[in-house]
Design a protein around this motif. Structure first.
Motif, PDB file in Angstrom:
ATOM      1  N   MET A  67      30.441  25.822  59.207  1.00 32.90           N
ATOM      2  CA  MET A  67      30.837  25.096  58.009  1.00 32.90           C
ATOM      3  C   MET A  67      32.351  24.895  58.111  1.00 32.90           C
ATOM      4  SD  MET A  67      28.014  24.586  56.451  1.00 32.90           S
ATOM      5  CE  MET A  67      28.469  24.064  54.800  1.00 32.90           C
ATOM      6  N   SER A  68      32.870  24.078  57.203  1.00 33.41           N
ATOM      7  CA  SER A  68      34.253  23.630  57.362  1.00 33.41           C
ATOM      8  C   SER A  68      35.254  24.766  57.607  1.00 33.41           C
ATOM      9  CB  SER A  68      34.629  22.857  56.107  1.00 33.41           C
ATOM     10  OG  SER A  68      35.791  22.149  56.317  1.00 33.41           O
ATOM     11  N   MET A  69      35.253  25.769  56.728  1.00 38.92           N
ATOM     12  CA  MET A  69      36.259  26.826  56.868  1.00 38.92           C
ATOM     13  C   MET A  69      35.833  27.934  57.824  1.00 38.92           C
ATOM     14  SD  MET A  69      38.048  26.919  53.099  1.00 38.92           S
ATOM     15  CE  MET A  69      38.866  28.473  53.358  1.00 38.92           C
ATOM     16  N   ALA A  70      34.664  27.758  58.443  1.00 36.55           N
ATOM     17  CA  ALA A  70      34.253  28.699  59.494  1.00 36.55           C
ATOM     18  C   ALA A  70      34.613  28.142  60.868  1.00 36.55           C
ATOM     19  CB  ALA A  70      32.765  28.973  59.402  1.00 36.55           C
ATOM     20  N   LYS A  71      35.140  26.913  60.881  1.00 33.22           N
ATOM     21  CA  LYS A  71      35.568  26.334  62.164  1.00 33.22           C
ATOM     22  C   LYS A  71      36.622  27.254  62.792  1.00 33.22           C
ATOM     23  CE  LYS A  71      36.735  21.891  62.294  1.00 33.22           C
ATOM     24  NZ  LYS A  71      36.147  21.173  63.443  1.00 33.22           N
ATOM     25  N   GLY A  72      36.504  27.482  64.093  1.00 35.76           N
ATOM     26  CA  GLY A  72      37.471  28.327  64.780  1.00 35.76           C
ATOM     27  C   GLY A  72      37.042  29.783  64.864  1.00 35.76           C
ATOM     28  N   LEU A  73      36.000  30.158  64.112  1.00 36.03           N
ATOM     29  CA  LEU A  73      35.480  31.526  64.211  1.00 36.03           C
ATOM     30  C   LEU A  73      35.103  31.774  65.675  1.00 36.03           C
ATOM     31  CD1 LEU A  73      34.949  33.904  62.416  1.00 36.03           C
ATOM     32  CD2 LEU A  73      32.899  32.838  61.602  1.00 36.03           C
ATOM     33  N   LEU A  74      34.431  30.770  66.242  1.00 34.58           N
ATOM     34  CA  LEU A  74      34.382  30.615  67.697  1.00 34.58           C
ATOM     35  C   LEU A  74      35.106  29.296  67.938  1.00 34.58           C
ATOM     36  CD1 LEU A  74      31.481  32.035  66.898  1.00 34.58           C
ATOM     37  CD2 LEU A  74      31.027  31.637  69.303  1.00 34.58           C
ATOM     38  N   PRO A  75      35.790  29.136  69.086  1.00 33.70           N
ATOM     39  CA  PRO A  75      36.507  27.873  69.285  1.00 33.70           C
ATOM     40  C   PRO A  75      35.552  26.686  69.196  1.00 33.70           C
ATOM     41  CG  PRO A  75      36.528  29.260  71.269  1.00 33.70           C
ATOM     42  CD  PRO A  75      35.936  30.078  70.188  1.00 33.70           C
ATOM     43  N   ASP A  76      36.002  25.610  68.549  1.00 37.80           N
ATOM     44  CA  ASP A  76      35.126  24.442  68.382  1.00 37.80           C
ATOM     45  C   ASP A  76      34.700  23.842  69.723  1.00 37.80           C
ATOM     46  OD1 ASP A  76      34.797  24.366  65.632  1.00 37.80           O
ATOM     47  OD2 ASP A  76      36.641  23.236  65.301  1.00 37.80           O
ATOM     48  N   THR A  77      35.421  24.219  70.783  1.00 35.09           N
ATOM     49  CA  THR A  77      35.078  23.703  72.109  1.00 35.09           C
ATOM     50  C   THR A  77      34.004  24.565  72.788  1.00 35.09           C
ATOM     51  OG1 THR A  77      37.011  24.966  72.804  1.00 35.09           O
ATOM     52  CG2 THR A  77      37.291  22.588  72.585  1.00 35.09           C
ATOM     53  N   HIS A  78      33.523  25.581  72.099  1.00 32.58           N
ATOM     54  CA  HIS A  78      32.516  26.488  72.666  1.00 32.58           C
ATOM     55  C   HIS A  78      31.260  25.702  73.031  1.00 32.58           C
ATOM     56  CE1 HIS A  78      29.768  29.911  72.991  1.00 32.58           C
ATOM     57  NE2 HIS A  78      30.827  30.697  72.966  1.00 32.58           N
ATOM     58  N   GLU A  79      30.681  26.034  74.179  1.00 32.13           N
ATOM     59  CA  GLU A  79      29.526  25.225  74.629  1.00 32.13           C
ATOM     60  C   GLU A  79      28.318  25.356  73.702  1.00 32.13           C
ATOM     61  OE1 GLU A  79      27.631  28.342  77.878  1.00 32.13           O
ATOM     62  OE2 GLU A  79      27.579  26.170  78.231  1.00 32.13           O
ATOM     63  N   GLN A  80      28.240  26.428  72.925  1.00 33.67           N
ATOM     64  CA  GLN A  80      27.090  26.557  72.016  1.00 33.67           C
ATOM     65  C   GLN A  80      27.308  25.863  70.668  1.00 33.67           C
ATOM     66  OE1 GLN A  80      26.629  30.972  73.351  1.00 33.67           O
ATOM     67  NE2 GLN A  80      25.069  30.611  71.793  1.00 33.67           N
ATOM     68  N   SER A  81      28.495  25.315  70.447  1.00 31.89           N
ATOM     69  CA  SER A  81      28.721  24.613  69.182  1.00 31.89           C
ATOM     70  C   SER A  81      27.850  23.364  69.130  1.00 31.89           C
ATOM     71  CB  SER A  81      30.183  24.202  69.030  1.00 31.89           C
ATOM     72  OG  SER A  81      30.280  23.310  67.921  1.00 31.89           O
ATOM     73  N   ALA A  82      27.103  23.234  68.036  1.00 32.87           N
ATOM     74  CA  ALA A  82      26.252  22.052  67.875  1.00 32.87           C
ATOM     75  C   ALA A  82      26.849  21.116  66.828  1.00 32.87           C
ATOM     76  CB  ALA A  82      24.843  22.481  67.485  1.00 32.87           C
ATOM     77  N   ALA A  83      28.140  21.293  66.539  1.00 28.96           N
ATOM     78  CA  ALA A  83      28.755  20.511  65.459  1.00 28.96           C
ATOM     79  C   ALA A  83      28.590  19.010  65.687  1.00 28.96           C
ATOM     80  CB  ALA A  83      30.228  20.881  65.323  1.00 28.96           C
ATOM     81  N   ALA A  84      28.696  18.587  66.941  1.00 27.63           N
ATOM     82  CA  ALA A  84      28.596  17.154  67.221  1.00 27.63           C
ATOM     83  C   ALA A  84      27.145  16.668  67.199  1.00 27.63           C
ATOM     84  CB  ALA A  84      29.263  16.842  68.565  1.00 27.63           C
ATOM     85  N   ALA A  85      26.219  17.580  66.999  1.00 29.14           N
ATOM     86  CA  ALA A  85      24.804  17.168  66.946  1.00 29.14           C
ATOM     87  C   ALA A  85      24.183  17.607  65.619  1.00 29.14           C
ATOM     88  CB  ALA A  85      24.039  17.787  68.114  1.00 29.14           C
ATOM     89  N   ARG A  86      25.009  17.700  64.568  1.00 28.33           N
ATOM     90  CA  ARG A  86      24.587  18.254  63.285  1.00 28.33           C
ATOM     91  C   ARG A  86      23.333  17.555  62.728  1.00 28.33           C
ATOM     92  NH1 ARG A  86      25.664  18.252  57.601  1.00 28.33           N
ATOM     93  NH2 ARG A  86      26.370  20.292  56.877  1.00 28.33           N
ATOM     94  N   SER A  87      23.378  16.222  62.747  1.00 29.91           N
ATOM     95  CA  SER A  87      22.274  15.515  62.104  1.00 29.91           C
ATOM     96  C   SER A  87      20.995  15.607  62.938  1.00 29.91           C
ATOM     97  CB  SER A  87      22.635  14.052  61.851  1.00 29.91           C
ATOM     98  OG  SER A  87      22.953  13.454  63.082  1.00 29.91           O
ATOM     99  N   TYR A  88      21.107  16.092  64.156  1.00 24.23           N
ATOM    100  CA  TYR A  88      19.901  16.326  64.964  1.00 24.23           C
ATOM    101  C   TYR A  88      19.375  17.747  64.749  1.00 24.23           C
ATOM    102  CZ  TYR A  88      16.902  17.226  68.959  1.00 24.23           C
ATOM    103  OH  TYR A  88      15.827  17.590  69.749  1.00 24.23           O
ATOM    104  N   VAL A  89      20.276  18.728  64.782  1.00 24.77           N
ATOM    105  CA  VAL A  89      19.786  20.116  64.758  1.00 24.77           C
ATOM    106  C   VAL A  89      19.266  20.557  63.386  1.00 24.77           C
ATOM    107  CG1 VAL A  89      21.112  20.985  66.724  1.00 24.77           C
ATOM    108  CG2 VAL A  89      22.146  21.074  64.454  1.00 24.77           C
ATOM    109  N   LEU A  90      19.822  20.045  62.309  1.00 29.34           N
ATOM    110  CA  LEU A  90      19.356  20.514  60.986  1.00 29.34           C
ATOM    111  C   LEU A  90      17.878  20.184  60.743  1.00 29.34           C
ATOM    112  CD1 LEU A  90      22.442  19.951  58.610  1.00 29.34           C
ATOM    113  CD2 LEU A  90      21.619  22.087  59.590  1.00 29.34           C
ATOM    114  N   PRO A  91      17.452  18.952  60.922  1.00 25.07           N
ATOM    115  CA  PRO A  91      16.024  18.685  60.695  1.00 25.07           C
ATOM    116  C   PRO A  91      15.115  19.253  61.779  1.00 25.07           C
ATOM    117  CG  PRO A  91      17.156  16.676  61.395  1.00 25.07           C
ATOM    118  CD  PRO A  91      18.209  17.715  61.188  1.00 25.07           C
ATOM    119  N   GLU A  92      15.636  19.440  62.987  1.00 22.98           N
ATOM    120  CA  GLU A  92      14.790  19.875  64.108  1.00 22.98           C
ATOM    121  C   GLU A  92      14.579  21.379  64.173  1.00 22.98           C
ATOM    122  OE1 GLU A  92      13.099  18.399  66.704  1.00 22.98           O
ATOM    123  OE2 GLU A  92      13.314  16.551  65.546  1.00 22.98           O
ATOM    124  N   ALA A  93      15.569  22.164  63.689  1.00 23.70           N
ATOM    125  CA  ALA A  93      15.513  23.619  63.859  1.00 23.70           C
ATOM    126  C   ALA A  93      14.266  24.188  63.193  1.00 23.70           C
ATOM    127  CB  ALA A  93      16.755  24.252  63.255  1.00 23.70           C
TER     128      ALA A  93
END
Ligand code: ADP
Ligand code: TZD
Length: 587
Positions: free
Chosen positions: A260-286
């Motif tokens: 979520m917005s203020m949790a950004k950086g808890l792990l670096p946003d460049t982390h390979e497990q970050s799905a931030a750029a696929a948000r609209s895919y992962v939410l309905p699919e999970a």
């Protein structure tokens, strides 16, 4: 019976004794704060607390004096989020108190620990409504807007009052606390030693709350069977300061995560497990979603509807939820929580880690591949957009610069408010470390900007970058004087598109008044900073913006960069246009 002769002797002995050392309400409040390591006060002085602010400074507390209480309150709130200790805001009675109240309510909504201490008028007169100076029943007004509200009437109760305020602010779900100190209290005296004995150093103010073993087992069983698991990190996870364990949980399970917005950086946003750029895919699919310190409120579409794969607006998707939260009442608030894990995030995550051990199987490869494919596609698309250099600048091109500057200065704090200026910054600017991104939070409130920036600089000692919509900036803009007065390393970047959302609205009545969302065209915000001795920069290109930001960070001088953005670039309400009721009836 005592005879007269005996009384005489006693009086003589008392007369000869050293005069008793005395203390007063002012000093007891100060001593109680200091005893509990609360050494910074964000305030606006006036009756009855002016002397208190002077004494606090004399006692070497840091006293940051603002131009408006709302900004002092916002500073205290975010200090609470950054440090985990309650931020202290101090105001005068009635109007000053009310000015601080929005910040107190916002802190409570966001689960930030703070204590609003307000001086108040004479109880006897207030309660009979006889018209005292700044008369108001402040305690009654504050109570529904915060987690707890207390009033201290006697000097000997100050220790207990401060202790209760601290515990209420930081234990369990953190929040805002109101502490009412009537003017008369400050000058009440008592014997110094008795005063000292009445103070309380709070032991273990936010006690750990370990989850039940069966709750952990239920959660792990659910997670183990998941085909398409997802972890959602909220600002509660950032607040909890369990950074290493949270990272270990994400990495050991191999589950894609969304911050979520203020949790950004808890792990670096460049982390390979970050799905931030696929948000609209992962939410309905999970199929199984683990929420860590994030509520299923409007920011997550209440856990249902199309965002989550539901057929209609109110339909649930097929997900099962595991939720870690300290507030048991958060469970089932919007949709069914199949595995509630109630406790503090540190204890819960550590218990999950123990249960996971070293032989946890990673999620199915098809799921990870599908997420990676969406993510890579979206990242490539974004890179194309960011590579453009339009004249005038738009949100993307200006934020491409900010993105580089934050990457080069990962310790800098980032404050962010606005509509488009908020949404685009959140999605474009990567964060690398925990608790660096501070923004409008749960309410999407405008006006946190300069208060947050001041506290971020004071509490962290790091440079602060504040990315501000021009409307958003206006809510707290006068505090640029505060930033200059305390020589804080704050670089404010105003994204100036001449209005609220955008600057090209017309008066629909055809009159000469500006449209409600339009501001003075080409306003020179940078001159506000220059007026108080700071650096002003007028930036119309990426190169000028980059140079201005680099110099601000290097010099640590208060700087305001007026970044000129295409006035047609913003959309109404940014990403939440759908929440904006538009007129359907045409007259
Ligand atoms: P976001 O807006 O990032 O989704 P929210 O503010 O909605 O985050 O949620 C934060 C949640 O975290 C709240 O429900 C709060 O009770 C919870 N929380 C805060 N601190 C802790 C903690 N130390 N341990 C467990 N839960 C916490
Ligand atoms: N008042 C308060 C306290 N909070 C609010 N959120 C609003 C009003 C309404 N509002 C928004 O939700 S965003 C916004 C307002 C006034 C300002 C958007 O304009 P901006 O940003 O210039 O700050 P962009 O980048 O031009 O969209």
């Amino acid at each position: 019976m005592t005879n007269i002769a005996e009384l005489d002797v006693r009086t003589k002995v008392q007369d000869q004794a050293e005069p008793q050392a005395m203390t007063d309400g002012f000093h007891l409040v100060l001593d109680a704060l200091k005893l509990n390591g609360l050494n910074t006060i964000y305030c606006v002085p006036g009756i009855p607390i002016t002397d208190f602010t002077r004494m606090a400074q004399a006692e070497r507390l840091r006293v940051i004096s603002f131009r408006h209480e709302q900004n002092a309150g916002n500073a205290a709130a975010i200090a609470g989020f950054i440090t985990g200790k309650p931020g202290i805001c101090l105001t005068v009675s009635a109007p000053g108190f009310l000015n601080g109240l929005t910040a107190l309510a916002n802190a409570t909504t966001n689960c930030f620990p703070m204590i609003l201490i307000s001086g108040s008028s004479e109880r006897e007169i207030v309660d009979l409504q006889q018209g005292d100076y700044e008369e108001m029943d402040q305690l009654a007004i504050a109570r529904p807007l915060c987690k707890a509200a207390f009033r201290v009437l006697h000097a000997e109760d100050i220790g207990v009052g401060i202790a209760r305020a601290i515990r209420a602010a930081v234990s369990g779900r953190p929040g805002g606390v109101y502490l009412d100190l009537p003017g008369k209290l400050f000058s009440q005296t008592m014997e110094a030693q008795a005063g000292k004995n009445s103070l309380i150093k709070v032991v273990d103010p936010a006690p750990r709350q370990a989850p039940a073993p069966e709750a952990i087992k239920r959660a792990l069983d659910l997670l183990k069977g998941a085909k398409k698991p997802l972890i959602l990190l909220g600002k509660g996870a950032a607040y909890a300061q369990a950074d290493a364990d949270i990272r270990a949980l994400v990495e050991k399970t191999g589950i894609p995560y969304l911050p979520m917005s203020m949790a950004k950086g808890l792990l670096p946003d460049t982390h390979e497990q970050s799905a931030a750029a696929a948000r609209s895919y992962v939410l309905p699919e999970a199929d199984v979603v683990l929420l860590i310190g994030a509520r299923l409120n409007w920011l997550l579409s209440h856990g249902k509807g199309k965002t989550w794969g539901g057929k209609g607006h109110k339909d649930w998707g097929g997900q099962k939820f595991i939720q870690i939260d300290i507030a048991a009442t958060e469970m089932d608030s919007n949709v069914r929580i199949d595995a509630p894990v109630v406790g503090d995030i540190g204890s819960c995550v550590s218990a999950l880690l123990t249960g996971i051990g070293n032989n946890w199987s990673k999620p199915p490869a098809e799921w990870l591949a599908a997420v990676a494919e969406r993510k890579n596609k979206n990242v490539a698309k974004m890179a194309e957009t960011l590579a453009r250099d339009p004249k005038p600048m738009n949100f993307h091109s200006a934020l491409n610069v900010v993105r580089d500057i934050v990457k080069a200065n990962p310790d800098a704090m980032l404050v962010n408010e606005g509509a488009n200026a908020l949404d685009f910054t959140r999605s474009i600017v990567d964060m690398y470390k925990p608790r660096k991104r501070l923004d409008v939070g749960t309410w999407g409130v405008m006006g946190i900007g300069m208060g947050f920036a001041v506290a971020a600089a004071v509490e962290s000692g790091q440079p602060v970058i504040a990315i501000e919509g021009d409307s958003a900036f206006g809510f707290s803009g006068m505090e640029v004087e505060t930033i200059c007065r305390y020589h804080l390393p704050v670089c404010v970047v105003v994204f100036n598109n001449n209005g609220v959302y955008h600057g090209n609205d017309k008066n629909l009545g055809g009159g000469t008044d500006a449209a409600p969302t339009a501001f003075v065209k080409d306003a020179r915000y940078e001159k506000m900073m220059e007026a108080f001795g700071g650096v002003g920069v007028y930036a119309t290109t990426q190169a000028e913006l980059r140079k201005g930001m680099e110099e601000a960070i290097k010099s640590r001088k208060p700087t305001l960069i007026n970044a000129i953005i295409d006035e047609t670039a913003g959309t109404e309400s940014g990403r939440i246009t759908s929440l904006n009721p538009a007129a359907t009836l045409k007259k």
